[in-house]
Design a protein around this motif. Structure first.
Motif, PDB file in Angstrom:
ATOM      1  N   GLU A   6     -47.212 -12.919  24.372  1.00 34.71           N
ATOM      2  CA  GLU A   6     -46.952 -13.431  22.349  1.00 34.71           C
ATOM      3  C   GLU A   6     -46.056 -12.697  22.443  1.00 34.71           C
ATOM      4  OE1 GLU A   6     -51.506 -12.621  22.449  1.00 34.71           O
ATOM      5  OE2 GLU A   6     -49.713 -11.177  23.784  1.00 34.71           O
ATOM      6  N   GLY A   8     -42.924 -13.561  18.357  1.00 33.94           N
ATOM      7  CA  GLY A   8     -43.073 -14.705  17.807  1.00 33.94           C
ATOM      8  C   GLY A   8     -43.261 -14.127  15.863  1.00 33.94           C
ATOM      9  N   ARG A  19     -42.953 -19.264  14.282  1.00 39.48           N
ATOM     10  CA  ARG A  19     -42.934 -20.548  15.192  1.00 39.48           C
ATOM     11  C   ARG A  19     -43.463 -19.126  16.424  1.00 39.48           C
ATOM     12  NH1 ARG A  19     -41.173 -24.492  19.614  1.00 39.48           N
ATOM     13  NH2 ARG A  19     -39.404 -22.649  20.283  1.00 39.48           N
ATOM     14  N   SER A  21     -44.874 -17.991  20.037  1.00 39.45           N
ATOM     15  CA  SER A  21     -45.142 -17.969  21.174  1.00 39.45           C
ATOM     16  C   SER A  21     -46.379 -17.019  22.122  1.00 39.45           C
ATOM     17  CB  SER A  21     -43.523 -18.431  21.559  1.00 39.45           C
ATOM     18  OG  SER A  21     -42.746 -19.161  20.658  1.00 39.45           O
ATOM     19  N   CYS A  22     -46.393 -18.219  23.227  1.00 43.82           N
ATOM     20  CA  CYS A  22     -47.035 -17.069  24.039  1.00 43.82           C
ATOM     21  C   CYS A  22     -46.636 -17.206  25.271  1.00 43.82           C
ATOM     22  CB  CYS A  22     -48.265 -17.439  24.292  1.00 43.82           C
ATOM     23  SG  CYS A  22     -49.772 -17.144  25.119  1.00 43.82           S
ATOM     24  N   THR A  72     -48.293 -26.832  23.511  1.00 43.33           N
ATOM     25  CA  THR A  72     -47.936 -26.733  25.032  1.00 43.33           C
ATOM     26  C   THR A  72     -46.541 -26.967  25.597  1.00 43.33           C
ATOM     27  OG1 THR A  72     -48.957 -28.375  26.315  1.00 43.33           O
ATOM     28  CG2 THR A  72     -50.392 -26.518  25.346  1.00 43.33           C
ATOM     29  N   MET A  78     -45.821 -22.547  28.588  1.00 41.51           N
ATOM     30  CA  MET A  78     -45.591 -22.206  27.261  1.00 41.51           C
ATOM     31  C   MET A  78     -47.113 -22.369  26.209  1.00 41.51           C
ATOM     32  SD  MET A  78     -43.522 -19.741  26.887  1.00 41.51           S
ATOM     33  CE  MET A  78     -43.165 -19.415  25.139  1.00 41.51           C
ATOM     34  N   TYR A  80     -47.212 -22.755  21.943  1.00 38.50           N
ATOM     35  CA  TYR A  80     -46.809 -22.393  20.459  1.00 38.50           C
ATOM     36  C   TYR A  80     -48.037 -22.961  19.011  1.00 38.50           C
ATOM     37  CZ  TYR A  80     -42.755 -22.884  23.160  1.00 38.50           C
ATOM     38  OH  TYR A  80     -41.687 -23.053  24.625  1.00 38.50           O
ATOM     39  N   GLN A  82     -47.231 -23.326  14.957  1.00 37.80           N
ATOM     40  CA  GLN A  82     -46.015 -23.291  14.366  1.00 37.80           C
ATOM     41  C   GLN A  82     -47.257 -23.436  13.198  1.00 37.80           C
ATOM     42  OE1 GLN A  82     -43.017 -23.874  13.956  1.00 37.80           O
ATOM     43  NE2 GLN A  82     -43.247 -23.821  12.049  1.00 37.80           N
ATOM     44  N   CYS A  96     -52.454 -14.714  21.923  1.00 39.19           N
ATOM     45  CA  CYS A  96     -52.916 -16.159  22.325  1.00 39.19           C
ATOM     46  C   CYS A  96     -54.297 -15.902  23.714  1.00 39.19           C
ATOM     47  CB  CYS A  96     -51.726 -15.926  23.459  1.00 39.19           C
ATOM     48  SG  CYS A  96     -51.791 -17.280  24.461  1.00 39.19           S
TER      49      CYS A  96
END
Length: 125
Positions: A6, A8, A19, A21-22, A72, A78, A80, A82, A96
């Motif tokens: 992960e 962000g 946001r 991210s993974c 995705t 990835m 996400y 948000q 994640c």
């Protein structure tokens, strides 16, 4: 080796956005769905959102529904999250996770097989 990483997280003022991210490894990509959970200090881990790898199915926890969007990018492996209109109550470590099997929606921790190390989100008032 299965990996979820992960990124962000950070410090943001109330009302702001982040946001998350993974990044998923190739083996994790074969899982049926991806999810986000969070754990606030002194509290149990809480479901945030889940998405099928196809992106066709999404499910949100009540605490973030209407303020967050999960997505995705299959080409990049990835996932996400948000998050908008952030509140101090959103302060937590966000994780994640990847889960297999056909059950949906996946909102229970036991439905997920792999977990990342988490990224910290702090929302100041």
């Amino acid at each position: 080796q299965v990996q979820l990483v992960e990124s962000g997280g950070g410090l943001v003022q109330a009302g702001g956005s982040l946001r998350l991210s993974c990044a998923a490894s190739e083996r994790t990509f074969s899982s049926a769905a991806m999810g986000w959970f969070r754990q606030a200090p002194g509290k149990e881990r809480e479901f945030v959102a889940a998405i099928s790898w196809s992106g066709s199915s999404k499910y949100y926890g009540s605490s973030v529904k209407g303020r967050s969007t999960i997505a995705t990018d299959n080409a990049k492996n990835m996932v996400y999250l948000q998050m908008n209109s952030l509140k101090p109550d959103d302060t937590a470590v966000y994780y994640c996770a990847a889960g297999g099997g056909s059950s949906w929606p996946k909102y229970r921790e036991r439905e997920y097989d792999y977990w990342g190390q988490g990224t910290r989100v702090t929302v100041s008032s």
